[in-house]
Design a protein around this motif. Structure first.
Motif, PDB file in Angstrom:
ATOM      1  N   CYS A 123     -13.965  68.131  53.442  1.00  0.00           N
ATOM      2  CA  CYS A 123     -15.051  68.255  52.478  1.00  0.00           C
ATOM      3  C   CYS A 123     -14.466  68.329  51.064  1.00  0.00           C
ATOM      4  O   CYS A 123     -13.367  68.863  50.892  1.00  0.00           O
ATOM      5  CB  CYS A 123     -15.837  69.532  52.772  1.00  0.00           C
ATOM      6  N   LEU A 124     -15.195  67.788  50.090  1.00  0.00           N
ATOM      7  CA  LEU A 124     -14.738  67.821  48.703  1.00  0.00           C
ATOM      8  C   LEU A 124     -14.577  69.260  48.215  1.00  0.00           C
ATOM      9  O   LEU A 124     -13.800  69.550  47.321  1.00  0.00           O
ATOM     10  CB  LEU A 124     -15.755  67.090  47.822  1.00  0.00           C
ATOM     11  N   ASP A 138     -18.432  71.201  58.099  1.00  0.00           N
ATOM     12  CA  ASP A 138     -18.599  71.369  56.647  1.00  0.00           C
ATOM     13  C   ASP A 138     -19.942  70.829  56.150  1.00  0.00           C
ATOM     14  O   ASP A 138     -20.351  69.749  56.545  1.00  0.00           O
ATOM     15  CB  ASP A 138     -17.488  70.622  55.904  1.00  0.00           C
ATOM     16  N   SER A 173     -22.515  71.538  50.143  1.00  0.00           N
ATOM     17  CA  SER A 173     -23.611  71.347  49.180  1.00  0.00           C
ATOM     18  C   SER A 173     -24.942  71.829  49.716  1.00  0.00           C
ATOM     19  O   SER A 173     -25.780  72.337  48.971  1.00  0.00           O
ATOM     20  CB  SER A 173     -23.706  69.863  48.797  1.00  0.00           C
ATOM     21  N   CYS A 181     -22.752  63.040  56.045  1.00  0.00           N
ATOM     22  CA  CYS A 181     -21.473  62.841  55.339  1.00  0.00           C
ATOM     23  C   CYS A 181     -20.394  62.430  56.344  1.00  0.00           C
ATOM     24  O   CYS A 181     -19.996  63.226  57.195  1.00  0.00           O
ATOM     25  CB  CYS A 181     -21.044  64.126  54.638  1.00  0.00           C
ATOM     26  N   CYS A 198     -25.198  66.267  52.822  1.00  0.00           N
ATOM     27  CA  CYS A 198     -24.158  66.578  53.807  1.00  0.00           C
ATOM     28  C   CYS A 198     -24.528  66.109  55.209  1.00  0.00           C
ATOM     29  O   CYS A 198     -23.660  65.866  56.040  1.00  0.00           O
ATOM     30  CB  CYS A 198     -23.912  68.093  53.851  1.00  0.00           C
TER      31      CYS A 198
END
Ligand code: SF4
Length: 374
Positions: A312-313, A347, A350, A298, A295
């Motif tokens: 974010c996913l 975010d 993970s 990211c 992250c």
């Protein structure tokens, strides 16, 4: 990082998009979020539908014939997608990835690809335009995608063994057609081709070496095979940690037969850790969202099929840009809203997985992957 701040008072549309933070940010191409991460990649979902029912993404029991997919009217048009993409490019986006569901199901997708291929960065450079597909329609469409301006492609393929592949896509789709699609993508020049395999312990992990052997022998360095750790995306795949095979073990298994050497990341924010075969037989990658979160750098935003911006996913909610598009707001206003949303981003799901902080909206459902793309 040189953002131009515009007082909110001048803009009425905050009401239209209540999630836009209290100030707006005009595009300077140097936008950073709260962790200083630039906005570089935009993943655009062009449909929430798919012709597969992979259990880790769209389990058949949930996404059955009664499931209400998005009506056509709520989807962004190609003009709306291109307009928004242009505004993201003004904020520094240099890479566009088309996703779904299964993007090749969207009618006349070549027209959108041609529109996006015509976009240029503020410096006049073409964008890196790619697409992720399950490969089911690739053999038929590869040439048209290439002609429309698509540069490269990523194909999801979770097994080489036909029985396992049919079981994992859960619609009895034969592996041969996807392999033919990859061959055709190579023939028309949609390379370098990436093949993504989601590894689920006890389901397909024994396919890791057969996949590596196949793509080494058949494609040498022309295909990069990447192994993705099984993730707790969405709220429907029944994810369990004991079904995750850590990437470190994937690398060990392959290195036992084909010695590997680590490679540097090819770009900031790259999700895969890269390894090359010591004998020059090509490259593989591992994407380790569960055991080695990435992250920190990211730089990816996601646009849903109906125009919501997700940061974010594993997000719970998106920011409705379609309301601005269809609300008559001009490019400067919409770009400023995008800037404000990104700038407020912090975010890092993970990194925090399993901690309360990872799930600030605990109790809220995480967005489904078929809706915003991987
Ligand atoms: S979990 Fe979210 S913040 Fe972290 S790498 Fe994935 S998309 Fe980015």
């Amino acid at each position: 990082m040189g953002e131009k701040i515009i007082p909110l008072a001048d803009h009425r549309y905050a009401a239209a998009v209540p999630t836009v933070p209290g100030r707006l940010v005009a595009p300077t191409g140097l936008l950073g979020d709260r962790l200083g991460r630039p906005l570089h990649d935009l993943r655009i979902s062009v449909t929430d539908r798919c012709n597969f029912r992979c259990s880790y993404c769209m389990p058949k029991e949930v996404f059955d014939k009664h499931y209400a997919f998005l009506p056509q009217t709520s989807l962004l048009s190609f003009e709306e997608i291109t307009r928004l993409a242009g505004l993201f490019v003004a904020h520094g986006v240099e890479k566009l990835r088309l996703t779904g569901g299964e993007p090749l199901l969207r009618k006349n997708l070549e027209a959108l690809i041609a529109m996006l291929a015509a976009l240029r960065t503020p410096g006049g450079r073409p964008l890196d335009l790619t697409l992720t597909t399950n490969g089911s329609l690739l053999q038929r469409k590869a040439q048209a995608l290439k002609d429309a301006g698509l540069q490269r492609i990523t194909v999801s393929l979770d097994a080489l063994d036909d029985t396992i592949f049919r079981r994992m896509n859960d619609v009895d789709f034969p592996v041969g057609e996807v392999l033919d699609g990859i061959e055709e993508a190579r023939r028309v020049g949609l390379g370098p081709i990436k093949v993504n395999m989601v590894v689920k312990r006890g389901t397909n992990d024994h396919e890791i070496l057969p996949m590596a052997r196949h793509f080494r022998e058949r494609f040498g360095g022309q295909v990069v095979l990447r192994f993705i750790e099984y993730m707790d995306v969405g709220a429907t795949n029944g994810w369990r940690m004991n079904e995750v095979l850590p990437s470190a073990e994937v690398v060990q298994r392959i290195a036992a037969e084909f010695p590997l050497e680590p490679l540097e990341a090819s770009a900031p924010g790259e999700t895969a850790q890269r390894w090359r075969y010591a004998d020059g037989g090509g490259e593989i990658g591992v994407i380790s969202s569960v055991t080695q979160a990435f992250c920190r750098d990211c730089n990816r935003a996601r646009l849903s099929t109906e125009g919501k911006l997700f940061l974010c996913l594993f997000a719970h909610h998106g920011h409705d840009l379609r309301a601005l598009l269809r609300g008559g707001y001009d490019d400067a206003q919409i770009a400023a809203a995008i800037g404000a949303v990104w700038q407020a981003r912090d975010d890092r799901y993970s990194e925090l997985r399993g901690q309360q902080a990872a799930d600030p909206g605990s109790g809220q459902r995480r967005v489904e992957m078929h809706y915003i793309g991987g």
